[in-house]
Design an enzyme around this catalytic site. Structure first.
Site: not given
Length: 398
Positions: A10, A87, A176, A237, A381
């Site tokens: 990742n 990823r 996601h 965010r 994940e």
């Protein structure tokens, strides 16, 4: 499932993560993290079991940090590898499932850089570096957006000029997806019901947050859009704002659009509301201690998440369960309580004891017995990436 391990990578703009994952058991035989990549303070951590080693990469660029982490693998660990899983943040319209990366695929991925300019260059650097270092292994790209490619046009189209969509691919993609896919499948197992008959709202709540409507195992709507900025309140965010805000703020603060968007991405959310931190633990502690801005930040976060559950229940045509995951969703009793306090209209109320225990002794359930179910399901994940990789690597080998 094939024997052996998968190297899961990742690669981000300021950090690189690596894990050696057994796809059959989920065991991490090794994990690696390079932090503050690109700066003089770059540092790498490699953990095997309870033993962790910290070192400084000689080359502190992203490429150097990744090479440094991969160089920590022993010959024995390399011999166990059956593939490398990556990823990848954005697959655009082109990729609706994980793929083995070849030269043509890499060209397609470079064509998508403009859709995620902060993330895709680092993702692609990881793929290219691993292809050179481990050329004998299949490289598999697993996309954050792929799971949401089942959304219908009514969910993914914006009401904008047609040429924006036709020529510039302006639409809602969602993110996601790897987490939503893993968690929704696991939730079906926990609930003891076939995924094909379930209508789930999955709340992935961490520093980044999104909700997804999953019907019959497929995503039919989600809260993130063209970029990961749309939707829920997050760590830094803003989530949803009036688009007219961009021009209004730009004029008054003498900023360009990029400056306003940067502020919405990096100085908003929990950080912007609380004035303290993007970390929910810090914000919750401050709220309990009496900070009014921190209390507002927690309340807005929970309210907006609950509103998303209601709207996605409409998208599903009903609701069987709400599933909470991610660092906040799995570990914050207060946030789960705050969200459920708004969900009485949907027949969901908090079981205080089960929620305080994070559902550990109730099969994940944190809602009251007899209510519509709210459950905690830990995400993984990396395990899903490893499983996709070993499956596709096996197909290549055949």
């Amino acid at each position: 499932m094939s024997e052996g391990c998968v190297l899961v990578l990742n690669c981000g703009s300021s950090s690189v993560k690596l894990a050696l994952v057994d796809p059959a058991t989920g065991e991490r035989r090794l994990t690696g993290l390079a932090e503050r990549v690109g700066s003089r303070d770059a540092v790498a951590h490699v953990r095997r079991g309870d033993r962790e080693e910290t070192s400084t990469p000689g080359d502190t660029t992203a490429r150097g940090a990744l090479a440094h982490l991969m160089g920590s693998l022993t010959d024995e660990e390399r011999d166990t590898l059956v593939g490398v899983g990556h990823r990848v943040v954005h697959g655009g319209n082109r990729f609706s499932a994980s793929v083995v990366v070849d030269d043509a695929t890499l060209d397609d991925l470079y064509a998508l850089v403009d859709l995620a300019p902060l993330h895709m260059p680092a993702n692609l650097l990881g793929i290219e570096t691993a292809r050179v270092a481990l050329p004998e292994l299949a490289q598999v790209a697993v996309f954050d957006t792929a799971f949401h490619q089942t959304m219908p046009p009514v969910a993914y189209r914006y009401a904008v000029p047609q040429e924006w969509y036709d020529e510039h691919h302006v639409r809602r993609y969602g993110f996601h997806g790897t987490s939503h896919r893993f968690v929704s499948a696991r939730a079906a197992e926990v609930l003891g019901r076939p995924a094909a008959e379930l209508r789930l709202v999955v709340l992935h709540l961490g520093n980044g947050c999104s909700a997804a409507a999953v019907r019959g195992g497929e995503s039919v709507d989600t809260t993130m859009g063209l970029t990961p900025l749309e939707g829920l309140v997050m760590g830094t965010r803003s989530g949803d704002v009036d688009p007219g805000l961009l021009g209004y703020v730009a004029e008054r603060l003498d900023l360009d659009v990029a400056g306003v968007v940067d502020a919405l991405n990096t100085r908003s959310g929990l950080l912007g509301l609380s004035g303290l931190s993007n970390d929910m633990r810090t914000v919750c502690d401050a709220a309990v201690a009496g900070s009014a801005p921190a209390r507002l930040a927690v309340d807005v976060f929970c309210y907006r998440a609950a509103k998303a559950v209601g709207s996605l229940a409409v998208a599903l045509g009903g609701l069987d369960a709400v599933v909470l995951t991610g660092g906040i969703g799995e570990h914050s009793t207060e946030v789960r309580r705050g969200i459920m306090s708004h969900l009485g209209v949907l027949g969901i109320g908090e079981d205080a004891d089960a929620n305080a225990d994070h559902g550990r002794h109730t099969g994940g359930r944190v809602s009251r017995p007899g209510d519509r179910v709210a459950i905690v399901v830990p995400t993984d994940e990396e395990l899903l990436i490893a499983r996709d990789t070993v499956q596709l690597a096996g197909e290549v080998a055949r």
